[in-house]
Design an enzyme around this catalytic site. Sequence first.
Site, PDB file in Angstrom:
ATOM      1  N   GLU A  41      -2.526 -11.093   6.038  1.00 16.72           N
ATOM      2  CA  GLU A  41      -2.164  -9.762   6.535  1.00 16.72           C
ATOM      3  C   GLU A  41      -3.186  -8.743   6.063  1.00 16.72           C
ATOM      4  O   GLU A  41      -3.927  -8.990   5.118  1.00 16.72           O
ATOM      5  CB  GLU A  41      -0.810  -9.330   5.936  1.00 16.72           C
ATOM      6  CG  GLU A  41       0.395  -9.992   6.521  1.00 16.72           C
ATOM      7  CD  GLU A  41       1.665  -9.617   5.768  1.00 16.72           C
ATOM      8  OE1 GLU A  41       1.614  -8.726   4.909  1.00 16.72           O
ATOM      9  OE2 GLU A  41       2.698 -10.249   6.045  1.00 16.72           O
ATOM     10  N   HIS A  53      -6.641   7.740  -6.825  1.00 18.62           N
ATOM     11  CA  HIS A  53      -7.974   7.172  -6.934  1.00 18.62           C
ATOM     12  C   HIS A  53      -7.914   5.728  -7.372  1.00 18.62           C
ATOM     13  O   HIS A  53      -8.753   4.924  -7.037  1.00 18.62           O
ATOM     14  CB  HIS A  53      -8.791   7.950  -7.965  1.00 18.62           C
ATOM     15  CG  HIS A  53      -9.135   9.318  -7.513  1.00 18.62           C
ATOM     16  ND1 HIS A  53      -9.967   9.546  -6.441  1.00 18.62           N
ATOM     17  CD2 HIS A  53      -8.751  10.525  -7.968  1.00 18.62           C
ATOM     18  CE1 HIS A  53     -10.089  10.851  -6.269  1.00 18.62           C
ATOM     19  NE2 HIS A  53      -9.352  11.478  -7.180  1.00 18.62           N
TER      20      HIS A  53
END
Lengths: 291, 291, 379, 379
Positions: free
Chosen positions: B209, B247
Amino acid sequence: MTILIDQNTRVLVQGITGSVGAFQARIMLEYGTHLVAGVTPGKGGSSFEGIPIFNDVEKAVTETAPNAAICFVPAKFVRDAALEVIQTGIPLMVLTTEGVPEKDMLEVLAYARSKGTRIVGPDTPGIISPGICKLGVHPAMMFQRGTVGLVSKSGALSYEVGRVMTEAGIGQTTVVGIGGGPIWGSRQAEIVRMFFADPETQAVVMLGEVGGRMELEAAEYIKTHPEKPVIAMIVGRSAPEGAQMGHAGAIIEGHEGTAQGKIDALKAAGVLVATKPREIPELLREIGIKA
Amino acid sequence: MTILIDQNTRVLVQGITGSVGAFQARIMLEYGTHLVAGVTPGKGGSSFEGIPIFNDVEKAVTETAPNAAICFVPAKFVRDAALEVIQTGIPLMVLTTEGVPEKDMLEVLAYARSKGTRIVGPDTPGIISPGICKLGVHPAMMFQRGTVGLVSKSGALSYEVGRVMTEAGIGQTTVVGIGGGPIWGSRQAEIVRMFFADPETQAVVMLGEVGGRMELEAAEYIKTHPEKPVIAMIVGRSAPEGAQMGHAGAIIEGHEGTAQGKIDALKAAGVLVATKPREIPELLREIGIKA
Amino acid sequence: MRLLEYQAKNLFRQHGIPVPRSVLVSSMADLRGLQYPQVLKAQVLTGGRGKAGAIQVVKDYAEAASTYPQLLGMKVKNESVHAVLAEQKQGILQEYYLSLLIDKVSAAPLFVASAFGGMDIEEVSREAPQKILKLAIDPLLGLQSFEIRKLAFFLGLPEKDLTPFMQALFEIYQAYDATLIEINPLAHTEAGLLALDAKLVLDDKARFRHEDLFTQLELEQKQNDGEYLDSSQKLAKEWEITYVPLTGDLGLVSDGAGTGMFTLDLIKDAGGFAANFCELGGLANADRMNKSLEILAQNPYVKTVMVSLIGGLTRMDDMAEGISTFVRKHPDRFKLVVRMCGTKADEGRAILAEYAIESGEDLVSEVARAVELAREAAL
Amino acid sequence: MRLLEYQAKNLFRQHGIPVPRSVLVSSMADLRGLQYPQVLKAQVLTGGRGKAGAIQVVKDYAEAASTYPQLLGMKVKNESVHAVLAEQKQGILQEYYLSLLIDKVSAAPLFVASAFGGMDIEEVSREAPQKILKLAIDPLLGLQSFEIRKLAFFLGLPEKDLTPFMQALFEIYQAYDATLIEINPLAHTEAGLLALDAKLVLDDKARFRHEDLFTQLELEQKQNDGEYLDSSQKLAKEWEITYVPLTGDLGLVSDGAGTGMFTLDLIKDAGGFAANFCELGGLANADRMNKSLEILAQNPYVKTVMVSLIGGLTRMDDMAEGISTFVRKHPDRFKLVVRMCGTKADEGRAILAEYAIESGEDLVSEVARAVELAREAAL
């Protein structure tokens, strides 16, 4: 052959810049042990007798590939120092320090089991394979190369016995101090098993003490694996009985911890029992060990 | 041969008296899986379809010697249930439950690593070796015995692919659902490695996936170990890009998690990439797999 | 669940992480009596606030009084600003980066740290990965002193300064099931190390352990929620069903993420446009099937729905029950195409037939049929 | 360090373990206004209080007022009673046994439990070991719910009743480095499960982590201490040197426990009588050597001292420095016989020779010499 350490042992020393660590590291170096790295946080980048010092164990491992470690740090820092070594996967570690909290030792040993590191100690002089490698503080002049494996709870007692064996011309394959306890990384039965598996070792001398049930475990192992002759000496025949830890001590240990109980169990396992060090070389000669 | 499970697999079922557990346990029994014990605290001493039920895993292990476990308990109890199985040393455990907290899974997997238990899951249909053993919830009619190994992140997608393979007359050695993640006990590369080591498996089909980097790991493994033909299908080509986790996500995963990135890496590793299930039996036939 | 900056900083304070003195501004009056310069920071869940102008330095009250209403009126990536945090401006000597997150690959909590923090940390990660240290912590052993030392040496910070930050991050991970805790920048100021920003994500799957905390945090965020969630999303959130809105007109429900994504791919390949991604997950039962159709019914553009089912753990008779419950209540809301096979599929399709709901076994042809119906509905 | 019952019960209370309502009696006045019957329990560190008559049930104030002074005046195994705990008498339905201790063999914290608790638990352990369950806990994983369930099934107690006890015991082990925590009996009363007695031992080696707690507990025990410790023991405790008084006249200092015990054996074999066992431990240096001789000097019956040293980690030059420091200060206090070999033994014996202290390498002959000197001194 030897057990645990040999000429290929590459040693990392934790606490190499402390007074005990530095003193003992020099003696190991003089003996010919391959010290490859020292670790002292904050002294990374410097060196000790030509050996590089690192801030952390991982970096020392990456750069110098040790396969054994010895720890000389104070008791309150032993847990952290040991976990740091174990995490890198070093397969053998000697903990010399006395007075490590018991809970710390349980955690260190659980982590060591999960990562496959063998701990010897704490509170141990360590290991010496006379003439080949010394990973610890054994006084070298009391030992010489030979064919008898020696394992002891008490460090000083192993010096005592090593000395009379060596004076009688009977040397040792390896001498292992398992440490003063009450928690042990390696137990007597395990070391006996290693000696049984070592082709060069012809007989084993095991030195024990009153208290605990480790010598009984060893007796059980020897009884079911009568592979090589074993001579034992148990000290503390005259010692006062230890204070009991509530009911729990008795439930766990029963009444097996006396010196006489241990001597009886060892005799039943076919072990020859000495009462003085001087009898040990005599018994070894009787079973055919040659000087 | 098969991987992970075979005719000697003896299964313990956790949560055997719950509605899902009972329904699936009956289907496994009908399929011929050797269920030897069920565990439901408080129902020890009773039985389910002739299988004894125990209050705790240790007792079940002592009395019935299972070598695999499957867990059907609700998400909030999975950690405890898994730790209980791992502590007994059962070497294989399937976690079917979805929604297990991530921290729980980290702890379960760390404990499993330390004790040598292989975890498959969580959020997985489990494992089926068609005609031999079914340790999970795969719809059996979609699979048949054969020579292709099938591993999938998505359970439903593996049914989809199994179905078209089976309709085309191409059967499977073993079908492994590794689970929906985001934490996996067994990763695709590990299952591919097992299929490569299984003599009966002639080719491997891997279903992946968008998201994460597991398919990239598998690509790296296949590139360095080009031992058997591999066919892959990656779904989510049309899916919207996932929300970034600050981040940190980008620092850790970089920009490799897209479907196209994975397809490119797999092609570079010599993997044949299908875009529809129907292409898979065709590709298998092309590389010489016979119906 | 993601936390707003001020919520995260409240948790930081409770765990001893030094943060700048700050006030959550609820009226202009709160801006008086502050020690200027201050930084006014829009409290939104989306990232990239700095680049979007949602963080403003103000040198005195006059500037603050004109900036505050501007921030309140703005949107950051479609998210309205409902709260502003006023924080004392710090003199920064150096910006570090420090985070703790659950790493999927090592299956461990992972510290990520760099001496080159700030807005460009992702660039540092791409261009100079050696300037970033990743340190996996054993989940059972927990954070150890030697690990703190290792990071301190790497960052060139004294161990005693870094210790409270790393310990608090690990405590927060353990105590609240945090999956990400990020401090960027961790600023070296004249007052020592300070967490200037704070990102925190909690694991929704662990909500059962922290019900009170989640409820309180959500209450605080509530006004934000309504804003950018459409009514489908609101229901999906309430019922805990995975639902992602897309831009097309063909509704989609599946009983697994993988098969759902594959169905999306097939819809695209067949020339259709999916309106959403919606999957029932492992605990799929009749009620969840019914609810997922209720969620899709909120979207007025959807006239056709593709239901993509292949049952393993999911029982097809349950699924058919759920679909028929919906159809009984809303007989003409959708044209439904159901792909159904697997566990108890025969029983399921018999139920569907009673309600004259189209169904088939083959996914590709059912998707083709659904795309065709959606196209007809659009004409 | 061992805790008195009431000290242990204070820790129990802090960790949520139910204990009977109790008062530490400091005067007769404290005995008024209690709800009788009460149990008056002498607070001593030694075990076997019940059998020694140091626990008395009193039915009213009059009985309490006559029993209390008796208890205060008594000694239990040589230990004077300085405090009495008055505790409400409980109607007991069943007595269980529950403890957590550090098990040396499995190197793990070990729960020990039985549904047959009370005074005869040791007999149960000998006669019917299957009535006792021992359950080792993984030191890194900690106590888990499945382990509590296992013990609850074994004891036939509801899991929810047992949980607070087991959790608290494990918390106390982790928080205070307890090496033994024992509840015997854990009584099933009409008020539910109660800890009727409490034994607690803390690890002296972990004192550095709990300095305040140790100091406070010691302060409370202080009056007891002075009583049964002689002045040697007091000094040894203060300096943290292992010292066990024996009944003979030949003093003994060794640099290891094993070699010390072996020297004891040799003294006995040679017909001598050791006055004590004293070992320096692993950190033996000149100062500890000197101090150990100062400790022995407290015993007026000791005129001869055998010093048994074999150096590995211990340096013999350091040991000789320590001995000579003592001899400079107390030139005629003892006749000393020193057995010295091992690391830096030549240097050490050179120092001893300067002070004309007898020394040799062979332990057996040095012990023989020491026994001979002790015999001469006794004449």
